[in-house]
Design an enzyme around this catalytic site. Structure first.
Site, PDB file in Angstrom:
ATOM      1  N   HIS A   6      28.225 -56.744  26.670  1.00 35.53           N
ATOM      2  CA  HIS A   6      27.521 -55.655  25.757  1.00 35.53           C
ATOM      3  C   HIS A   6      28.410 -54.565  25.651  1.00 35.53           C
ATOM      4  O   HIS A   6      29.083 -53.981  26.775  1.00 35.53           O
ATOM      5  CB  HIS A   6      26.215 -55.288  26.588  1.00 35.53           C
ATOM      6  CG  HIS A   6      25.500 -54.153  25.800  1.00 35.53           C
ATOM      7  ND1 HIS A   6      24.738 -54.429  24.666  1.00 35.53           N
ATOM      8  CD2 HIS A   6      25.713 -52.750  25.970  1.00 35.53           C
ATOM      9  CE1 HIS A   6      24.389 -53.457  24.091  1.00 35.53           C
ATOM     10  NE2 HIS A   6      24.889 -52.285  25.090  1.00 35.53           N
ATOM     11  N   ARG A  24      10.914 -43.923  21.413  1.00 29.75           N
ATOM     12  CA  ARG A  24      11.863 -43.080  21.836  1.00 29.75           C
ATOM     13  C   ARG A  24      12.534 -42.377  20.597  1.00 29.75           C
ATOM     14  O   ARG A  24      12.798 -41.321  20.844  1.00 29.75           O
ATOM     15  CB  ARG A  24      12.787 -44.031  22.742  1.00 29.75           C
ATOM     16  CG  ARG A  24      12.356 -44.481  24.172  1.00 29.75           C
ATOM     17  CD  ARG A  24      13.229 -45.710  24.769  1.00 29.75           C
ATOM     18  NE  ARG A  24      14.497 -44.970  24.690  1.00 29.75           N
ATOM     19  CZ  ARG A  24      15.560 -45.772  24.968  1.00 29.75           C
ATOM     20  NH1 ARG A  24      15.563 -47.045  24.834  1.00 29.75           N
ATOM     21  NH2 ARG A  24      16.800 -45.176  25.204  1.00 29.75           N
ATOM     22  N   SER A  63      16.549 -51.127  28.427  1.00 26.30           N
ATOM     23  CA  SER A  63      16.469 -51.544  27.167  1.00 26.30           C
ATOM     24  C   SER A  63      17.808 -52.563  26.905  1.00 26.30           C
ATOM     25  O   SER A  63      17.362 -53.566  26.374  1.00 26.30           O
ATOM     26  CB  SER A  63      16.623 -50.418  26.345  1.00 26.30           C
ATOM     27  OG  SER A  63      17.030 -50.845  25.035  1.00 26.30           O
TER      28      SER A  63
HETATM   29  N1  URA Z   1      21.315 -49.769  22.827  1.00 24.89           N
HETATM   30  C1  URA Z   1      19.870 -50.362  23.222  1.00 24.89           C
HETATM   31  O1  URA Z   1      19.632 -51.286  22.955  1.00 24.89           O
HETATM   32  N2  URA Z   1      19.122 -49.621  23.779  1.00 24.89           N
HETATM   33  C2  URA Z   1      19.182 -48.135  24.083  1.00 24.89           C
HETATM   34  O2  URA Z   1      18.178 -47.650  24.546  1.00 24.89           O
HETATM   35  C3  URA Z   1      20.746 -47.648  23.758  1.00 24.89           C
HETATM   36  C4  URA Z   1      21.385 -48.406  23.068  1.00 24.89           C
END
Ligand code: URA
Length: 469
Positions: A104, A190, A205
């Site tokens: 990621h 958010r 997240s």
């Molecule tokens: N990418 C995500 O998937 N969630 C976040 O909170 C920030 C970046």
């Protein structure tokens, strides 16, 4: 009803909800007043969020309480776990155990690593079920880049993914609707309650979505600098440390690299342009910084999955796939398995192909010249991103269309010598290039007379093995 159960009138439609001794207002109050939420309290919260029982005001209040008070490691791990199990968790054949890996990135300008990394890893024999995103911001995301290839389908079902992983070893797809549904709800709130920049919320997240892929190993590319989510190396280090802990506590071997995003990665910025540069890299002719990052991220995953006797050997295994034709062959196979016509995929991946016979090309190009001779000390990644976005490469709202063909091609990188009057960037645009964008990009380069020493993009590694609590 057990003695500690309560009726709570907080359903969206006013219905009564039986709770296990918790109620939303008291959980919000506990967090508001600086208390630590237990695993059961967090599970309760997420369960009711997904059921639609939590009112908008309550959700906003809880997120704000979490934002202001912060979440510690244990709360972050509980939130990650609860979110992971809020929907489907992908399942893989047991013979693959130990070999399922992914990466990621927190996102950067010119970041096309996934397009190269997934096939390179598949060529080394691991399985890469890469679930990726669309860009929300100045530049497109991995899915947007891939969709500039005619026919590329990013919407695969779990069964389709299984087949592609079986046949090819890697796929790059969008998130299915029931993968971590809690994140979709939390993220949307958010976004409108100014609670995005919270390390615990960001960590849960990102990591919940990766854990729901049922990975064995995960590597994170946490970027910092002008073109990144984290401005400073210290912020990136804090985020990376928290994510590494949350990943390991969720049973996924997780490591992170801290990488510099003050200048763009590689030379090309824009959707089709980045596919073209990825193809170069898969042929072993990529920019040094991109190739190095692919080697470092991929090597760490191979070592973590016990596919290499040492980290050095793992780096060289990835490098070999970029030079012996096996990574580009996997990319061709992945394209075919994901809907691209076989002739088109083969043409794109042929040695010395003109990929822009297939990939979309902008109507116009404008070259900008260096105003002085010297050495390149800076190329402002943020200015490059803003200009690319305004040309149409990115989107400001989810669902907005993007232009696959626009963007920038840099002719130099930091440390290069440059002569006055030589081209340093080519702008790919449709219609006239607005003067404000011309001026903005003109100000992105910093040329000085003295030599600029360069470091690589990878400036730190965060590893931490934490046993399950
Ligand atoms: N990418 C995500 O998937 N969630 C976040 O909170 C920030 C970046």
């Amino acid at each position: 009803m057990r003695p500690n159960e309560k009726f709570e009138q907080n359903g969206r439609n006013g219905e009564h909800i039986i709770t296990n001794g918790f109620c939303m207002p008291s959980l919000i109050m506990k967090k508001r007043d600086g208390g630590k939420l237990s695993r059961h309290e967090i599970e309760y919260f997420i369960r009711h969020v997904v059921k639609g029982n939590v009112q908008d005001g309550q959700l906003g209040a809880m997120l704000m309480a979490m934002f202001i008070r912060g979440l510690d490691d244990a709360e972050t791990a509980s939130l990650t776990r609860a979110m992971t199990h809020s929907g489907d968790v992908l399942k893989w054949p047991k013979e693959w155990k130990g070999s399922i890996v992914d990466k990621h990135s927190t996102g950067g300008v010119g970041d096309k690593v996934s397009l190269v990394l997934a096939p390179a890893l598949a060529a080394c024999g691991v399985k890469v079920p890469m679930v990726s995103g669309r860009g929300l911001g100045h530049t497109g995301g991995t899915l947007d880049k891939l969709e500039s290839i005619p026919g590329f389908n990013v919407s695969l079902s779990h069964d389709d993914m299984l087949k592609v992983l079986e046949d090819v070893g890697c796929c790059i797809v969008g998130q299915t609707s029931n993968l971590v549904p809690a994140d979709k709800i939390l993220y949307a709130t958010r976004d409108v309650t100014s609670t995005t920049e919270c390390i615990g919320l960001i960590t849960s997240s990102i990591i919940s979505k990766k854990v729901a892929e049922s990975l064995d190993s995960l590597v994170l590319d946490v970027k910092f600098g002008q073109g990144a989510f984290s401005d400073t190396e210290e912020m990136a280090r804090q985020l990376a440390t928290r994510m590494v802990k949350a990943g390991n506590r969720s049973g996924v071997k997780t490591e992170a690299l801290l990488t510099d995003m003050n200048s763009p990665l590689g030379y090309m910025i824009g959707n089709a342009l980045e596919v073209a540069e990825s193809i170069d890299c898969l042929h072993g002719k990529g920019p040094k910084d991109l190739t190095e990052l692919v080697k470092q991220l991929g090597g760490r995953l191979l070592a973590s999955a016990n596919k290499a006797p040492s980290l050095e050997k793992a780096f060289s295994m990835i490098d070999k796939t970029l030079h012996d034709g096996t990574a580009i062959a996997k990319f061709a196979d992945m394209m075919k398995a994901q809907g691209v016509n076989a002739d088109v995929a083969d043409k794109l991946c042929a040695k010395d192909a003109d990929v822009f016979e297939i990939l979309p090309k902008s109507e116009h190009t404008t070259e900008l010249k260096a105003k002085t001779s010297g050495y390149v000390h800076g190329i402002d990644a943020m200015k490059c991103a803003v200009v690319s976005g305004k040309l149409g490469a990115g989107r400001t709202k989810a669902g907005e269309a993007i232009s696959p063909d626009v963007g920038l091609t840099l002719s130099v990188q930091i440390g290069d010598k440059i002569e006055e009057g030589s081209t340093w960037v080519t702008v790919h645009h449709n219609g006239e290039l607005p003067i404000v964008l011309f001026e903005k990009i003109s100000g992105a380069i910093d040329i000085k007379p003295d030599i600029k020493q360069t470091t690589g993009k990878v400036l730190g590694v965060i590893t931490e093995n934490i046993s399950e609590q």
